[in-house]
Design an enzyme around this catalytic site. Structure first.
Site, mmCIF file in Angstrom:
data_model
loop_
_atom_site.group_PDB
_atom_site.id
_atom_site.type_symbol
_atom_site.label_atom_id
_atom_site.label_comp_id
_atom_site.label_asym_id
_atom_site.label_seq_id
_atom_site.Cartn_x
_atom_site.Cartn_y
_atom_site.Cartn_z
ATOM 1 N N THR A 49 0.824 -1.215 0.000
ATOM 2 C CA THR A 49 0.000 0.000 0.000
ATOM 3 C C THR A 49 0.852 1.257 0.000
ATOM 4 O OG1 THR A 49 -1.791 -1.134 1.116
ATOM 5 C CG2 THR A 49 -1.749 1.237 1.349
ATOM 6 N N TYR A 63 -8.187 0.696 -3.285
ATOM 7 C CA TYR A 63 -7.083 1.205 -4.098
ATOM 8 C C TYR A 63 -6.332 0.008 -4.641
ATOM 9 C CZ TYR A 63 -4.727 -0.132 0.150
ATOM 10 O OH TYR A 63 -4.306 -0.865 1.229
ATOM 11 N N THR A 129 1.659 -4.409 4.186
ATOM 12 C CA THR A 129 1.539 -4.651 5.627
ATOM 13 C C THR A 129 1.029 -6.058 5.958
ATOM 14 O OG1 THR A 129 -0.676 -3.680 5.658
ATOM 15 C CG2 THR A 129 1.179 -2.207 6.145
ATOM 16 N N ASP A 130 0.417 -6.740 4.983
ATOM 17 C CA ASP A 130 -0.215 -8.025 5.305
ATOM 18 C C ASP A 130 0.770 -9.074 5.823
ATOM 19 O OD1 ASP A 130 -2.521 -6.855 4.450
ATOM 20 O OD2 ASP A 130 -2.990 -8.327 2.899
ATOM 21 N N LYS A 202 0.644 -7.491 12.660
ATOM 22 C CA LYS A 202 -0.478 -6.651 12.244
ATOM 23 C C LYS A 202 -1.660 -7.063 13.106
ATOM 24 C CE LYS A 202 -2.767 -4.963 8.073
ATOM 25 N NZ LYS A 202 -2.897 -5.099 6.616
ATOM 26 N N GLU A 322 -1.809 -28.843 28.278
ATOM 27 C CA GLU A 322 -2.838 -29.122 27.262
ATOM 28 C C GLU A 322 -2.565 -30.425 26.510
ATOM 29 O OE1 GLU A 322 -5.740 -27.947 26.545
ATOM 30 O OE2 GLU A 322 -5.708 -26.242 27.900
HETATM 31 N N1 ASP Z 1 -2.625 -6.013 0.853
HETATM 32 C C1 ASP Z 1 -1.655 -4.977 1.067
HETATM 33 C C2 ASP Z 1 -0.281 -5.609 1.149
HETATM 34 O O1 ASP Z 1 0.022 -6.269 2.093
HETATM 35 C C3 ASP Z 1 -1.961 -4.210 2.286
HETATM 36 C C4 ASP Z 1 -0.969 -3.162 2.690
HETATM 37 O O2 ASP Z 1 0.109 -3.020 2.170
HETATM 38 O O3 ASP Z 1 -1.287 -2.423 3.641
HETATM 39 O O4 ASP Z 1 0.490 -5.453 0.265
#
Ligand code: ASP
Length: 365
Positions: A49, A63, A129-130, A202, A322
């Site tokens: 992103t 986007y 971010t994923d 995340k 467990e």
């Molecule tokens: N789907 C995107 C990615 O991980 C989300 C992001 O970058 O925030 O590339």
């Protein structure tokens, strides 16, 4: 004693200060101050992103990721030139959910090569971010360096109102050129927080405050200065036993997600798919349902390592609680979430370790 006349006192004071300041004045004349050399920071871009673009400034969540090339990202932030000599390198242009083991290995090798250059002070990796938490942990384990490696992303594309990528990238470049960031392992710079690449995750999928760690950030970046509050204690970088220069591929590790009424036929499916280990993302303390124990035991008998982790974001899985891990020859992931457990297990398997060795690694990394 007779007091000095005011005019005389003034000239004595002037003479004294001239005498005291003379060495500095001489110094200033003979050695004009040279501007401090800026650190050399390479921005390795992978997409996400932070390189995304939307149709309008109102599109903060709708986007296309991975659109803007690295040179444009750098050129769009002229403030970077004040803090570092910045060079760009386009590694990939993908959304991070499309990262593969092959891409992880390729990225690790190119960062390792960059940092061997004595002229390079630090590296910034722009990343979606994923799966940023997987890449940051992987690089933390395999790149043998003291130099800062800083991963950064954004939650909004650069085209959106109040986009977060510009300040995140600026902070990341500052951090990569900051001497106090050396030797702290891979760092993640998001939303002013400096987080450890080891345990960052995340934790919110739509807010700019998306990233955190149950153990808290290491510090904060405010106006070009890093403020530190804690340091990582686990093995990483130069103290790691893994080395990207010796790794050519990562074996397949499957994650099987636990739930009420879970589908346990996913375990034999993982075995027949060729996976070399299964990370069980169990409920609670890495629990396994009574109807799922046999499938995991059979997978262990077939030679796969079985790692019990938890689908719960915080806490840590305890050995022999467990489930009787000693008896079943299973391993626990301790505080690593399933996706990080997958990375460490895959790396361990490149060395062909026993379950005891694998358990040691989960406690040390
Ligand atoms: N789907 C995107 C990615 O991980 C989300 C992001 O970058 O925030 O590339």
């Amino acid at each position: 004693m007779k007091p000095m006349m005011p005019a005389l006192r003034r000239s004595v004071t002037a003479l004294l200060s001239a005498a005291l300041l003379a060495p500095f004045a001489a110094c200033a004349q003979t050695a004009p101050a040279t501007p401090a050399k800026k650190p050399v920071v390479v921005v390795v871009a992978t997409g996400g992103t932070i390189a995304g673009a939307g149709a309008s400034s109102a599109n903060s969540a709708t986007y296309q990721a991975a659109k803007v090339p690295v040179d444009k990202l750098i050129a769009g932030l002229p403030e970077l030139a004040d803090v570092a000599e910045v060079r760009g390198q386009q590694a990939f242009q993908i959304a991070s959910e499309s990262f593969t083991n092959e891409k992880l290995v390729e990225l690790g090798k190119s960062i390792s090569t960059l940092l061997k250059d004595p002229a390079v002070d630090g590296v910034v990796v722009t990343h979606g971010t994923d799966t940023l938490e997987e890449t940051s942990f992987f690089l933390n384990l395999v790149v043998r360096t003291e130099k800062p490696i800083v991963l950064v992303g954004s939650m909004r594309p650069g085209t959106a109102l109040s986009a977060d990528g510009a300040l995140n990238l600026y902070n990341a470049v500052v951090l990569a050129g900051t001497p106090s960031a050396r030797g702290k392992g891979v760092l993640v710079m998001m939303n002013d927080d400096i987080l450890s690449g080891r345990d960052v995750a995340k934790r919110v999928n739509i807010k700019t405050s998306a990233f955190g760690s149950q153990w808290g950030p290491l510090g904060m970046m405010v106006e070009r200065k890093a403020y530190w509050f804690r340091a990582p204690v686990k093995r990483q970088g130069m103290t790691s036993e893994f080395d990207i220069d010796r790794i050519t591929a990562l074996p397949e590790v499957a994650i099987v997600y636990g739930s009420g009424s879970m589908n346990t036929s996913l375990v034999p499916a993982a075995v027949s798919s060729g996976a070399k280990a299964i990370v069980h993302a169990g409920t609670g303390n890495g629990s396994v349902p009574n109807y799922g124990v046999d499938a995991l035991r059979q997978a262990r008998t077939a030679g796969l390592q079985i790692v019990r982790s938890s689908r719960v974001a915080d806490g840590f899985v305890l050995r022999n609680s467990e489930q009787p891990d000693d008896k079943y020859d299973w391993v626990v992931a301790h505080d690593l979430n399933p996706q990080k457990a997958k990375i460490l297990t895959a790396l361990a398997l490149t060395k062909g370790v026993s379950s005891a060795e694998l358990q040691r690694m989960f406690m040390e990394y």
